[in-house]
Design a protein around this motif. Structure first.
Motif, PDB file in Angstrom:
ATOM      1  N   TYR A   1       0.804  -1.222   0.000  1.00  0.00           N
ATOM      2  CA  TYR A   1       0.000   0.000   0.000  1.00  0.00           C
ATOM      3  C   TYR A   1       0.841   1.278   0.000  1.00  0.00           C
ATOM      4  N   ASP A   2       2.097   1.141  -0.298  1.00  0.00           N
ATOM      5  CA  ASP A   2       3.000   2.285  -0.405  1.00  0.00           C
ATOM      6  C   ASP A   2       3.738   2.148  -1.728  1.00  0.00           C
ATOM      7  N   ASP A   3       3.750   3.220  -2.526  1.00  0.00           N
ATOM      8  CA  ASP A   3       4.390   3.151  -3.848  1.00  0.00           C
ATOM      9  C   ASP A   3       5.857   2.764  -3.763  1.00  0.00           C
ATOM     10  N   ARG A   4       6.480   3.052  -2.636  1.00  0.00           N
ATOM     11  CA  ARG A   4       7.917   2.802  -2.498  1.00  0.00           C
ATOM     12  C   ARG A   4       8.240   1.345  -2.179  1.00  0.00           C
ATOM     13  N   CYS A   5       7.227   0.541  -1.891  1.00  0.00           N
ATOM     14  CA  CYS A   5       7.446  -0.853  -1.476  1.00  0.00           C
ATOM     15  C   CYS A   5       8.103  -1.702  -2.548  1.00  0.00           C
ATOM     16  N   ALA A   6       7.843  -1.383  -3.805  1.00  0.00           N
ATOM     17  CA  ALA A   6       8.242  -2.273  -4.887  1.00  0.00           C
ATOM     18  C   ALA A   6       8.909  -1.508  -6.018  1.00  0.00           C
TER      19      ALA A   6
END
Length: 314
Positions: A297-302
């Motif tokens: 749920y965070d753009d930075r996760c992947a």
């Protein structure tokens, strides 16, 4: 197997790279005309690829005009990393006994802002005492109707703001676009809310990749192959995903109201839980899904690491 480090970086040119007799420096192209031609076509020298000049890349594409610099490079099928991705893709294909045929794999060197965001997210997890829990997961999505990047080897990544494949490669993941992507095209409501969906099952990610399907020559090339046969091709990402503290769901669906006591407030507005992501468990693992799904749920996760082009077998 061609030694790409010794030859001109313009695709199709077999001449050796120009060596300056005065300095001994070996340039990336056989001459200025091919350097200019490559620039006009959006190509970069193979030495600009993620793993250096001896990586066996046959071509390297530049990123989008006016956006943070990145490269996307066609990998050699002889490289160990190509074989690793290929093995994971075929090992993860479960839906049909007859598997697709991988035509090519691209290696993505992410723009600095995307890579930095990924690292900062990892630092935040570490500061919270949470394991990063990094997994390599597949992600299927759609493409702009006019984009043929990956299918047509003469085409560079497109500039369209509606092309999910080229936007993800250039900018990373963006939750504001989730509901217009492959998940909605595949068939309806998002199982675990507005997040980024991944799976270790490549054939599950293929369900979300219908919007990338293109028709082309059966052999996958741009030149006539003498057969007249055509086939359907699709494209998907293999990504590096930080699941962090993941919630193992057995119900098979969670509405936003159900996610609030599960997720951390940083992941979902008005949430008050302790988890960073959701993993939908399969029937074999005590859940109800046929195939495991991971949702962040965070753009930075992947970050997208590889782009796989494959031919559907019917």
């Amino acid at each position: 197997h061609r030694n790409h480090a010794a030859h001109c970086s313009l695709p199709g040119c077999t001449a050796k790279r120009y060596v300056d007799e005065m300095t001994g420096r070996r340039h990336d192209y056989c001459g200025k005309s091919h350097a200019d031609k490559a620039k006009a076509q959006g190509h970069r020298p193979v030495s600009d690829g993620l793993r250096g000049a001896d990586n066996g890349y046959s071509m390297v594409w530049a990123g989008r005009d006016g956006e943070p610099d990145y490269t996307i490079s066609l990998m050699s099928s002889h490289s160990s990393e190509y074989r690793n991705v290929k093995t994971q893709f075929y090992g993860g294909w479960k839906h049909t006994e007859r598997k697709p045929v991988i035509m090519r794999i691209y290696d993505i060197k992410n723009p600095d802002p995307i890579h930095d965001g990924y690292k900062h997210y990892a630092d935040e997890l570490e500061a919270q005492g949470t394991e990063k829990n990094i997994k390599r997961r597949f992600h299927g999505t759609s493409m702009d109707a006019n984009c043929r990047f990956g299918f047509d080897q003469t085409q560079r990544p497109c500039q369209s703001p509606t092309c999910a494949v080229c936007c993800i490669a250039a900018r990373g993941f963006d939750r504001s676009h989730v509901r217009g992507g492959g998940a909605q095209m595949w068939g309806g409501a998002l199982r675990y809310g507005t997040g980024h969906y991944f799976s270790k099952t490549s054939s599950k990610a293929n369900d979300y990749a219908a919007g990338s399907e293109r028709e082309g020559k059966h052999g996958g090339g741009n030149m006539p192959d003498g057969t007249g046969r055509t086939a359907q091709f699709r494209i998907m990402f293999l990504c590096s995903v930080q699941l962090g503290n993941t919630y193992n769901d057995t119900a098979g669906r969670l509405e936003e109201v159900n996610l609030r006591p599960i997720l951390k407030n940083e992941r979902l507005e008005n949430a008050f839980g302790q988890h960073d992501s959701v993993t939908g468990l399969t029937k074999d693992d005590g859940g109800v899904l046929n195939w495991e799904e991971n949702v962040v749920y965070d753009d930075r996760c992947a970050i997208p690491s590889y782009l796989i082009v494959y031919r559907m077998e019917t």
